[in-house]
Write an enzyme that holds these catalytic residues in place. Sequence first.
Site, PDB file in Angstrom:
ATOM      1  N   ASP A  39       0.370  -0.882  -0.274  1.00  0.00           N
ATOM      2  CA  ASP A  39       0.459   0.029   0.052  1.00  0.00           C
ATOM      3  C   ASP A  39       0.867   1.413   0.035  1.00  0.00           C
ATOM      4  O   ASP A  39       1.875   1.254   0.499  1.00  0.00           O
ATOM      5  CB  ASP A  39      -1.303  -0.110   1.632  1.00  0.00           C
ATOM      6  CG  ASP A  39      -1.994   0.440   1.516  1.00  0.00           C
ATOM      7  OD1 ASP A  39      -3.137   0.016   1.324  1.00  0.00           O
ATOM      8  OD2 ASP A  39      -2.000   2.044   1.276  1.00  0.00           O
ATOM      9  N   VAL A  64       2.033   3.003  -6.884  1.00  0.00           N
ATOM     10  CA  VAL A  64       1.422   1.398  -8.367  1.00  0.00           C
ATOM     11  C   VAL A  64       1.372   2.615  -9.135  1.00  0.00           C
ATOM     12  O   VAL A  64       1.350   2.427 -11.182  1.00  0.00           O
ATOM     13  CB  VAL A  64      -0.118   0.955  -7.718  1.00  0.00           C
ATOM     14  CG1 VAL A  64      -0.308   0.139  -6.784  1.00  0.00           C
ATOM     15  CG2 VAL A  64      -1.472   2.281  -7.666  1.00  0.00           C
ATOM     16  N   TYR A 158     -13.386   8.106 -12.358  1.00  0.00           N
ATOM     17  CA  TYR A 158     -13.590   6.487 -11.955  1.00  0.00           C
ATOM     18  C   TYR A 158     -14.769   5.539 -12.551  1.00  0.00           C
ATOM     19  O   TYR A 158     -13.612   4.921 -13.183  1.00  0.00           O
ATOM     20  CB  TYR A 158     -14.021   6.969 -10.814  1.00  0.00           C
ATOM     21  CG  TYR A 158     -14.868   5.972 -10.100  1.00  0.00           C
ATOM     22  CD1 TYR A 158     -13.347   5.544  -9.339  1.00  0.00           C
ATOM     23  CD2 TYR A 158     -15.497   4.559  -9.757  1.00  0.00           C
ATOM     24  CE1 TYR A 158     -12.989   3.832  -8.811  1.00  0.00           C
ATOM     25  CE2 TYR A 158     -16.208   3.713  -9.022  1.00  0.00           C
ATOM     26  CZ  TYR A 158     -14.267   3.580  -8.142  1.00  0.00           C
ATOM     27  OH  TYR A 158     -14.373   2.410  -7.744  1.00  0.00           O
ATOM     28  N   LYS A 162     -12.409   2.404 -14.555  1.00  0.00           N
ATOM     29  CA  LYS A 162     -12.969   1.101 -14.255  1.00  0.00           C
ATOM     30  C   LYS A 162     -13.570   0.646 -15.307  1.00  0.00           C
ATOM     31  O   LYS A 162     -13.321  -0.576 -15.636  1.00  0.00           O
ATOM     32  CB  LYS A 162     -13.767   1.367 -13.319  1.00  0.00           C
ATOM     33  CG  LYS A 162     -13.283   1.760 -11.848  1.00  0.00           C
ATOM     34  CD  LYS A 162     -12.642   0.983 -11.942  1.00  0.00           C
ATOM     35  CE  LYS A 162     -12.375   0.649 -10.124  1.00  0.00           C
ATOM     36  NZ  LYS A 162     -10.766   0.661  -9.397  1.00  0.00           N
ATOM     37  N   ILE A 191     -19.672  -1.127  -1.789  1.00  0.00           N
ATOM     38  CA  ILE A 191     -18.591  -2.626  -1.076  1.00  0.00           C
ATOM     39  C   ILE A 191     -18.757  -1.547   1.214  1.00  0.00           C
ATOM     40  O   ILE A 191     -18.096  -0.544   0.038  1.00  0.00           O
ATOM     41  CB  ILE A 191     -17.875  -3.319  -1.305  1.00  0.00           C
ATOM     42  CG1 ILE A 191     -18.074  -3.983  -2.152  1.00  0.00           C
ATOM     43  CG2 ILE A 191     -17.270  -4.080   0.125  1.00  0.00           C
ATOM     44  CD1 ILE A 191     -19.049  -4.903  -1.905  1.00  0.00           C
ATOM     45  N   THR A 193     -16.541  -0.128   3.200  1.00  0.00           N
ATOM     46  CA  THR A 193     -15.296  -0.052   3.463  1.00  0.00           C
ATOM     47  C   THR A 193     -15.437   1.594   3.857  1.00  0.00           C
ATOM     48  O   THR A 193     -15.664   2.644   2.840  1.00  0.00           O
ATOM     49  CB  THR A 193     -14.537  -0.119   2.445  1.00  0.00           C
ATOM     50  OG1 THR A 193     -14.539   0.865   0.988  1.00  0.00           O
ATOM     51  CG2 THR A 193     -14.823  -1.506   1.251  1.00  0.00           C
TER      52      THR A 193
HETATM   53  P1  NAP Z   1     -10.361   2.057   0.289  1.00  0.00           P
HETATM   54  O1  NAP Z   1     -10.872   1.272   1.452  1.00  0.00           O
HETATM   55  O2  NAP Z   1      -9.929   3.190  -0.310  1.00  0.00           O
HETATM   56  O3  NAP Z   1      -8.657   1.235   0.366  1.00  0.00           O
HETATM   57  C1  NAP Z   1      -7.919   1.604  -1.077  1.00  0.00           C
HETATM   58  C2  NAP Z   1      -6.252   1.485  -0.759  1.00  0.00           C
HETATM   59  O4  NAP Z   1      -5.341   1.554  -1.656  1.00  0.00           O
HETATM   60  C3  NAP Z   1      -6.042   2.450   0.367  1.00  0.00           C
HETATM   61  O5  NAP Z   1      -4.991   1.620   1.888  1.00  0.00           O
HETATM   62  C4  NAP Z   1      -5.048   3.718  -0.599  1.00  0.00           C
HETATM   63  O6  NAP Z   1      -3.916   4.481   0.591  1.00  0.00           O
HETATM   64  C5  NAP Z   1      -5.358   2.905  -1.019  1.00  0.00           C
HETATM   65  N1  NAP Z   1      -4.356   3.726  -2.755  1.00  0.00           N
HETATM   66  C6  NAP Z   1      -4.786   4.157  -2.484  1.00  0.00           C
HETATM   67  N2  NAP Z   1      -3.930   4.563  -4.007  1.00  0.00           N
HETATM   68  C7  NAP Z   1      -2.840   4.280  -4.390  1.00  0.00           C
HETATM   69  C8  NAP Z   1      -1.169   4.193  -4.743  1.00  0.00           C
HETATM   70  N3  NAP Z   1      -1.000   5.320  -5.466  1.00  0.00           N
HETATM   71  N4  NAP Z   1      -1.027   3.111  -4.479  1.00  0.00           N
HETATM   72  C9  NAP Z   1      -0.900   1.531  -3.815  1.00  0.00           C
HETATM   73  N5  NAP Z   1      -2.226   1.699  -2.645  1.00  0.00           N
HETATM   74  C10 NAP Z   1      -2.858   3.417  -3.220  1.00  0.00           C
HETATM   75  O7  NAP Z   1     -11.311   1.523  -1.017  1.00  0.00           O
HETATM   76  P2  NAP Z   1     -11.340  -0.218  -0.899  1.00  0.00           P
HETATM   77  O8  NAP Z   1     -13.354   0.422  -0.693  1.00  0.00           O
HETATM   78  O9  NAP Z   1     -10.517  -1.339  -0.817  1.00  0.00           O
HETATM   79  O10 NAP Z   1     -11.113  -0.477  -2.715  1.00  0.00           O
HETATM   80  C11 NAP Z   1     -10.370  -1.423  -3.129  1.00  0.00           C
HETATM   81  C12 NAP Z   1     -10.706  -1.688  -4.585  1.00  0.00           C
HETATM   82  O11 NAP Z   1     -12.461  -2.067  -5.137  1.00  0.00           O
HETATM   83  C13 NAP Z   1     -10.383  -0.254  -5.255  1.00  0.00           C
HETATM   84  O12 NAP Z   1     -10.034  -0.399  -7.206  1.00  0.00           O
HETATM   85  C14 NAP Z   1     -12.004   0.413  -5.671  1.00  0.00           C
HETATM   86  O13 NAP Z   1     -11.929   1.369  -6.926  1.00  0.00           O
HETATM   87  C15 NAP Z   1     -12.740  -1.243  -6.011  1.00  0.00           C
HETATM   88  N6  NAP Z   1     -13.750  -0.831  -6.189  1.00  0.00           N
HETATM   89  C16 NAP Z   1     -14.510  -0.331  -4.085  1.00  0.00           C
HETATM   90  C17 NAP Z   1     -16.001  -0.633  -4.348  1.00  0.00           C
HETATM   91  C18 NAP Z   1     -16.391  -0.496  -3.393  1.00  0.00           C
HETATM   92  O14 NAP Z   1     -17.732  -0.471  -3.119  1.00  0.00           O
HETATM   93  N7  NAP Z   1     -15.571  -0.302  -1.976  1.00  0.00           N
HETATM   94  C19 NAP Z   1     -17.344  -1.100  -5.532  1.00  0.00           C
HETATM   95  C20 NAP Z   1     -15.822  -0.899  -6.851  1.00  0.00           C
HETATM   96  C21 NAP Z   1     -15.176  -1.092  -7.015  1.00  0.00           C
HETATM   97  P3  NAP Z   1      -5.130   5.602   0.756  1.00  0.00           P
HETATM   98  O15 NAP Z   1      -6.070   4.988   1.744  1.00  0.00           O
HETATM   99  O16 NAP Z   1      -4.004   6.671   1.159  1.00  0.00           O
HETATM  100  O17 NAP Z   1      -5.023   6.265  -0.418  1.00  0.00           O
END
Ligand code: NAP
Length: 249
Positions: A39, A64, A158, A162, A191, A193
């Site tokens: 991360d 990343v 976004y 995606k 989700i 989160t």
């Molecule tokens: P999250 O809780 O915000 O976790 C994302 C993590 O990625 C955070 O720890 C973030 O750090 C880290 N990150 C951001 N930019 C980065 C970088 N440049 N290099 C390395 N790490 C980085 O999000 P999540 O809900 O788990 O989502 C995970 C994935 O699923 C994402 O790709 C999201 O678009 C996708 N997704 C999520 C949902 C949902 O409803 N939650 C739905 C559809 C798709 P920081 O906190 O410092 O930014």
Amino acid sequence: MASGLLAGKVAFVTGAGSGIGRATCRILARDGAKVIAADRNLQAAQETAQQLGAERAAALEVDVSSASSVQSAVAAALAKFQQAPSIVVNSAGITRDGYMLKMPEHDYDDVYSVNLKGTFLVTQQFAKAMIEQRLSECSIVNLSSIVARLNNVGQANYAATKAGVISFTEVASKEFGKFGIRVNCILPGYIDTPMVAVVPEKIKQQVVQRCPLGRLGQPEEIAEVIAFLASQKSAYVNGAAIEVTGGLK
Ligand code: NAP
């Protein structure tokens, strides 16, 4: 020696300090994999790894969106468990929502750099390592989103990234199949989160009402599908885009 479907495997998970990435580390470790939690927030990645124990997990700092950071992560990942990861999960992702007419250029660029270019850089570098090390039964799982199909207002940046992840996944699956590397993506719904915690309550209520299961998803419910795609249970699944949304369309 760990038992389970993923015993003997090393997994590299980005975005592992939070949400779906953290839950994925937990589930992959439960299934026997050794996990590298990566991360940009090292402390958060370390918390994820600590929850799993030093034998099963290690933490890495990676941005990343930076080619040099990803390159360093490949070398560091190899060193952690003296073995290249044969499972890669691209879960790092960000949102910068806003109406298009008011969207600053940097909000478009930032979302592109992490969500789409980041997925490319990690996939490219880790696939190279898999091929060089002649690993077999490899699996890369990318996180797209149901927003790639819903195309919500306020999410031009976004949604575009995606949707790009779906096309990118399909191309990668065609290029890498001959090397024994499968590439698939998941389209999660909403989700529970930190990413969704910032969505206004009114919008979340509307989503729940539109969802046939009447609730948000849990990160573990995405992680279980990722574990399936990482394992040989999905040996003939390649280039797929799997919706995990509770039926939300
Ligand atoms: P999250 O809780 O915000 O976790 C994302 C993590 O990625 C955070 O720890 C973030 O750090 C880290 N990150 C951001 N930019 C980065 C970088 N440049 N290099 C390395 N790490 C980085 O999000 P999540 O809900 O788990 O989502 C995970 C994935 O699923 C994402 O790709 C999201 O678009 C996708 N997704 C999520 C949902 C949902 O409803 N939650 C739905 C559809 C798709 P920081 O906190 O410092 O930014």
